[in-house]
Design a protein around this motif. Structure first.
Motif, PDB file in Angstrom:
ATOM      1  N   VAL A  43       0.856  -1.194   0.000  1.00  0.00           N
ATOM      2  CA  VAL A  43       0.000   0.000   0.000  1.00  0.00           C
ATOM      3  C   VAL A  43       0.891   1.243   0.000  1.00  0.00           C
ATOM      4  CG1 VAL A  43      -1.775   1.268   1.255  1.00  0.00           C
ATOM      5  CG2 VAL A  43      -1.787  -1.238   1.282  1.00  0.00           C
ATOM      6  N   PRO A  44       0.746   2.114  -1.020  1.00  0.00           N
ATOM      7  CA  PRO A  44       1.566   3.335  -1.047  1.00  0.00           C
ATOM      8  C   PRO A  44       1.171   4.298   0.072  1.00  0.00           C
ATOM      9  CG  PRO A  44       0.254   3.116  -3.070  1.00  0.00           C
ATOM     10  CD  PRO A  44      -0.112   1.988  -2.178  1.00  0.00           C
ATOM     11  N   ARG A  45       2.171   4.905   0.684  1.00  0.00           N
ATOM     12  CA  ARG A  45       1.937   5.858   1.770  1.00  0.00           C
ATOM     13  C   ARG A  45       2.920   7.015   1.636  1.00  0.00           C
ATOM     14  NH1 ARG A  45      -1.211   3.529   6.105  1.00  0.00           N
ATOM     15  NH2 ARG A  45      -1.506   1.349   5.661  1.00  0.00           N
ATOM     16  N   VAL A  46       2.487   8.181   2.124  1.00  0.00           N
ATOM     17  CA  VAL A  46       3.345   9.368   2.137  1.00  0.00           C
ATOM     18  C   VAL A  46       3.390   9.894   3.567  1.00  0.00           C
ATOM     19  CG1 VAL A  46       3.667  11.724   1.287  1.00  0.00           C
ATOM     20  CG2 VAL A  46       2.696   9.989  -0.217  1.00  0.00           C
ATOM     21  N   ILE A  47       4.590  10.200   4.026  1.00  0.00           N
ATOM     22  CA  ILE A  47       4.754  10.830   5.334  1.00  0.00           C
ATOM     23  C   ILE A  47       5.665  12.039   5.184  1.00  0.00           C
ATOM     24  CG2 ILE A  47       4.365   8.749   6.710  1.00  0.00           C
ATOM     25  CD1 ILE A  47       7.416   8.545   7.041  1.00  0.00           C
ATOM     26  N   LYS A  48       5.571  12.956   6.120  1.00  0.00           N
ATOM     27  CA  LYS A  48       6.477  14.097   6.160  1.00  0.00           C
ATOM     28  C   LYS A  48       7.525  13.804   7.227  1.00  0.00           C
ATOM     29  CE  LYS A  48       3.670  17.812   4.377  1.00  0.00           C
ATOM     30  NZ  LYS A  48       4.463  18.011   3.197  1.00  0.00           N
ATOM     31  N   VAL A  49       8.782  14.026   6.860  1.00  0.00           N
ATOM     32  CA  VAL A  49       9.894  13.745   7.761  1.00  0.00           C
ATOM     33  C   VAL A  49      10.740  15.004   7.874  1.00  0.00           C
ATOM     34  CG1 VAL A  49      11.956  12.328   8.092  1.00  0.00           C
ATOM     35  CG2 VAL A  49       9.909  11.317   7.095  1.00  0.00           C
ATOM     36  N   LEU A  50      11.143  15.338   9.096  1.00  0.00           N
ATOM     37  CA  LEU A  50      11.998  16.501   9.309  1.00  0.00           C
ATOM     38  C   LEU A  50      13.376  16.230   8.729  1.00  0.00           C
ATOM     39  CD1 LEU A  50      12.447  19.287  10.626  1.00  0.00           C
ATOM     40  CD2 LEU A  50      13.205  18.065  12.664  1.00  0.00           C
ATOM     41  N   ASP A  51      13.819  17.102   7.840  1.00  0.00           N
ATOM     42  CA  ASP A  51      15.174  17.036   7.293  1.00  0.00           C
ATOM     43  C   ASP A  51      16.042  17.877   8.217  1.00  0.00           C
ATOM     44  OD1 ASP A  51      17.578  17.546   5.912  1.00  0.00           O
ATOM     45  OD2 ASP A  51      16.594  17.188   3.988  1.00  0.00           O
ATOM     46  N   LYS A  52      16.693  17.242   9.169  1.00  0.00           N
ATOM     47  CA  LYS A  52      17.414  17.955  10.226  1.00  0.00           C
ATOM     48  C   LYS A  52      18.508  18.855   9.670  1.00  0.00           C
ATOM     49  CE  LYS A  52      16.338  14.738  13.880  1.00  0.00           C
ATOM     50  NZ  LYS A  52      16.822  13.789  14.857  1.00  0.00           N
ATOM     51  N   ASP A  53      19.201  18.431   8.616  1.00  0.00           N
ATOM     52  CA  ASP A  53      20.263  19.257   8.034  1.00  0.00           C
ATOM     53  C   ASP A  53      19.700  20.547   7.472  1.00  0.00           C
ATOM     54  OD1 ASP A  53      22.198  17.379   8.682  1.00  0.00           O
ATOM     55  OD2 ASP A  53      21.997  16.340   6.775  1.00  0.00           O
ATOM     56  N   ASN A  54      18.606  20.470   6.712  1.00  0.00           N
ATOM     57  CA  ASN A  54      17.992  21.672   6.146  1.00  0.00           C
ATOM     58  C   ASN A  54      17.313  22.512   7.209  1.00  0.00           C
ATOM     59  OD1 ASN A  54      18.505  21.811   3.294  1.00  0.00           O
ATOM     60  ND2 ASN A  54      17.399  19.881   3.149  1.00  0.00           N
ATOM     61  N   ALA A  55      16.739  21.888   8.220  1.00  0.00           N
ATOM     62  CA  ALA A  55      16.091  22.634   9.295  1.00  0.00           C
ATOM     63  C   ALA A  55      17.114  23.502  10.024  1.00  0.00           C
ATOM     64  CB  ALA A  55      15.404  21.681  10.268  1.00  0.00           C
TER      65      ALA A  55
END
Length: 142
Positions: A43-55
């Motif tokens: 089952v395809p899923r999308v999540i948002k993940v914090l990109d710590k380097d860019n943050a």
């Protein structure tokens, strides 16, 4: 994990999760989050993940998490908005005394002190959005 890579994770006898990383977005939103597309058991899923380097490069504040092994660190019991702060820095509190109020989906939850002690840190403000286990306060033993 690389795009296209697939993992098999046994969570208990007879139950296996199949996870395949499909893509990671090139862009980062204003909160420092990146979309990650994967397939979980087909089952395809999308999540948002914090990109710590860019943050860090964009000076995006990331919340400190409460350490459950430290009795006086009080973490958010649910994601929501800080609706109220019931104590002041340096105030002496008793176990069970209200420290803050969190609001989510028109429901309010009172966060109480786990121990007797003095409030030594309040890293939140009214209106802040908090995630589960974000540090709300530190109560140092009396």
């Amino acid at each position: 994990m690389e795009v296209g890579e697939e993992l098999s994770i046994d969570i208990e006898a007879g139950k296996t999760l199949m996870i395949k990383l499909l893509s990671i977005s090139d862009s980062v939103d204003e909160a420092g989050m990146r979309d990650v597309l994967f397939r979980l058991n087909g089952v395809p899923r999308v999540i948002k993940v914090l990109d710590k380097d860019n943050a860090k490069s964009k000076n995006i504040k990331t919340a400190e998490k409460a350490d459950p092994s430290v009795a006086g660190q009080v973490g958010a019991s649910m994601p929501g908005t800080v609706a109220g702060i019931k104590v002041k820095l340096g105030q002496v509190v008793r176990a069970g005394e209200p420290l803050a109020v969190l609001s989510a989906m028109k429901m309010e939850t009172v966060v109480a002190s786990p121990i007797d002690g003095e409030v030594t840190k309040i890293p939140i403000s009214i209106g802040d959005l908090v995630a589960n286990e974000d540090l709300l306060m530190v109560v140092s033993p009396a």
